[in-house]
Design an enzyme around this catalytic site. Structure first.
Site, PDB file in Angstrom:
ATOM      1  CG  ASP A  77      -0.203   0.195   2.520  1.00 31.02           C
ATOM      2  OD1 ASP A  77       0.736  -0.592   2.791  1.00 31.02           O
ATOM      3  OD2 ASP A  77      -0.525   1.127   3.279  1.00 31.02           O
ATOM      4  CE1 TYR A 229      -4.517   2.744   4.663  1.00 30.45           C
ATOM      5  CE2 TYR A 229      -3.232   0.812   5.278  1.00 30.45           C
ATOM      6  CZ  TYR A 229      -3.354   2.014   4.591  1.00 30.45           C
ATOM      7  OH  TYR A 229      -2.304   2.485   3.843  1.00 30.45           O
TER       8      TYR A 229
END
Length: 628
Positions: A77, A229
């Site tokens: 990511d 997240y």
């Protein structure tokens, strides 16, 4: 060797420049190419034969093996080596949306095939991660153990446990976003690969059903994701988002009805947002539904969809500063939401402004704000201003896209780029050894992370290019994904667009494998007429000014020119009456000398430095120099 120690005084001329690139405009085509290239540096798994980021190698080749599933592939990511499903899916959705809206423009610039490859790298992984209708793997690796180490992906020794959601451990937000990604990507491949498109759509239907039937927040099931997240907004926005994309992909009235029936209860018609990103999707849903309304597809749901559109327009007006509640901006004009990776909100909001501008123009309508009616062109101008800031038109004259322009981050918080390439030196880099040898190094990255959009400046346009400054120097895939569409749009000019017509993504023409473009060298050009005599001349000028908190600030550009017939090997500048930051020189005691990327100045050539303060130009003079 001739050494001269004389003083060349300079009465400053105008006031300073700021951006070497700004005067001639930006090369949006080059920026588009670089922004797509970044995704190749983030690839996990077996790299393909046409891999253009040559300093990367295969990695994560046993991912999923312990769980009896093949999870090789996908994207890392950001600057670490974890594969987080939620932001990866949002990245794929936004890349796909960029292609859906502006694929023709990408094809014209020769980048459509690369953009489609970037999408497919993600969707190939999601197909593997969704082995059963009600099972989805949402993370590989653990952020805690991963962050304890500083290793190349090719060397990583950290835990690669695979985490999943299922009916007993649901994750409607994760499944919903992945459904949206698969549905959007199915549109991208509809003409060029219809069988693959159908496969993606089958997964999208199943994932939406899973998300809607077994409701729950994914980070309550995959708890290791909470620190990195966490789904603050919950899952209602993802359910609406997935329904919108499935309607866009299929025209199935079930999904249109879903948006209408659940708009009020799930917040689609109620939440007026000032942000859009991997967690909060409401502004994106509202923009898509507004598009359906303008396309005449609302049918009997027009009154509900008008309420979606009102919230969409509230978001647009807040970006322009024309709403009752507006987004915060830095003194230099950048959207500011938070210090940690603020650029994600900048690119996402700018994308929505870009497409909505084209939706309005295509329908012959204007934006309705509390301060009055606004033409669509203002939305596109706003998006352009944000992109131009990213590319260097900002108080620091810094490009926040790595490898674009002359002044960009050199110490990116990224494991792969900060450690010598495995292909150059395959010696094992240990977990903690990477911190000692590479993370702590003050040198620039050995591998250029071309196209990466880093976290960016703080609320006052300040930025520290330091590897341990992860809030500002770490890149992320979801920073870049929305930018693809904006750059393709800006690169194509202001021709007529009808974004309300049925979507037809062109078939990408095969493109020969080429090496990535090299970053431009620091600007060294023939000098303009100088304001002083002697072998070294200095000229200053003001390029722009702005008002912040009641104070006027000026950007000044100073050009140092070697007028002699010999090479300038060293020099020292004395700068007095300077009351702000300066870029393009290295401070040496009480004076200034060459920037880190230059060690000499050939005869007849010039270098440029920039500073900002709130008064007349600083006093600049040459205190010593050496010619050879």
């Amino acid at each position: 060797m001739e050494k001269i120690g004389r003083l060349v005084s300079l009465a400053p001329l105008l006031v300073l420049l700021c951006f070497p690139l700004a005067l001639a405009g930006h090369d949006y085509g080059q920026a588009l190419s670089k922004s797509i290239l970044f995704f190749e540096a983030q690839r996990s798994g077996y790299l393909p034969h046409n891999q253009r980021v040559s300093w990367r190698a295969n990695s994560g080749l046993n991912d999923g093996k312990a769980s009896g599933v093949d999870l090789v592939g996908g994207y890392y990511d950001a600057g670490d080596n974890v594969k987080f499903g939620l932001p990866m899916a949002f990245t794929v959705t936004m890349m796909s949306w960029s292609i859906i809206e502006y694929g023709k423009q990408m094809a014209t610039s020769g980048e459509l095939s690369h953009a489609m490859d970037a999408v497919k790298w993600g969707t190939d992984y999601f197909i593997k991660a969704h082995p059963q209708p009600y099972v989805l793997y949402g993370e590989v690796g653990d952020g805690n153990s991963d962050h304890y180490c500083w290793q190349r992906p090719e060397d990583m020794t950290t835990d690669r446990h695979a985490y999943k959601i299922d009916p007993s451990n649901p994750g409607s937000d994760l499944a919903g976003e992945t459904a949206a990604a698969m549905a959007a990507a199915s549109i991208v491949f509809r003409r060029s690969n219809p069988a693959y498109s159908a496969e993606l759509l089958r997964h999208a239907h199943q994932l939406f059903d899973f998300a809607d039937k077994y409701r729950g927040k994914y980070d309550s099931s995959i708890t290791v994701a909470q620190k990195y997240y966490r789904s603050i907004s919950g899952y209602n926005d993802e359910l609406l988002w997935a329904a919108a994309w499935l309607f866009q992909a299929t025209n199935n009235q079930y999904y249109l009805s879903y948006l209408a029936r659940n708009g009020d209860s799930m917040g689609g018609t109620g939440w007026g947002m000032t942000e859009f990103g991997w967690d909060v999707k409401y502004a994106g849903v509202q923009t898509l539904v507004a598009k359906f309304l303008m396309q005449g597809k609302a049918g009997g749901y027009a009154s509900v969809f008008e309420r979606y559109q009102q919230k969409s327009e509230s978001f647009m007006c807040s970006c322009l500063g024309k709403a009752s509640r507006n987004v915060q901006k830095t003194p230099g004009g950048l959207i500011f939401r938070q210090r940690w990776n603020n650029m994600q909100f900048v690119t996402s909001a700018s994308f929505l402004a870009t497409v909505y501008s084209d939706y309005l123009s295509s329908s012959g309508k204007s934006l309705k704000c509390s301060s009055g009616t606004v033409p669509p062109s203002q939305l596109l101008s706003f998006a352009k201003s944000q992109v131009d800031y990213i590319l260097g038109d900002n108080p620091r004259a810094t490009s926040y896209m790595v490898g674009y322009g002359n002044n960009y981050p050199r110490q990116v918080h990224h494991r792969g780029s900060s450690i010598v390439s495995y292909k150059k030196d395959s010696s094992f880099v240990s977990c903690r050894g990477g911190y000692a040898t590479w993370f702590s190094s003050k040198a620039g990255d050995p591998n250029l992370l071309t196209g990466a959009i880093v976290g960016g400046p703080d609320a006052y346009d300040n930025f520290a290019d330091e590897r341990d400054n992860y809030e500002q120097t770490e890149p992320a895939t979801y920073n870049n994904a929305p930018l693809l569409g904006i750059l393709a749009r800006l690169n194509s000019g202001n021709g007529g667009y009808n974004q309300l017509l049925p979507v037809v993504v062109p078939v990408a023409a095969p493109k020969p494998v080429t090496q990535p473009k090299q970053a431009p060298k620091p600007k060294i050009s023939p000098a303009t007429p100088a304001s002083s005599s002697g072998p070294i001349a200095i000229e200053q000028k003001m390029t722009t000014s702005w008002i912040a908190n009641g104070k006027t600030y000026y950007r000044y550009s100073s050009v140092v020119t070697n007028k002699s017939s010999k090479t300038l090997k060293s020099f020292n500048l004395s700068i007095s009456k300077l009351y702000g930051p300066i870029w393009g020189l290295t401070k040496y005691g009480d004076s200034y000398t060459f920037p880190s990327w230059l060690n000499s100045l050939p005869a007849g050539k010039s270098l440029e430095f920039v500073y900002i303060h709130s008064t007349t130009p600083a006093e600049v003079s040459v205190s010593s120099y050496t010619l050879a």
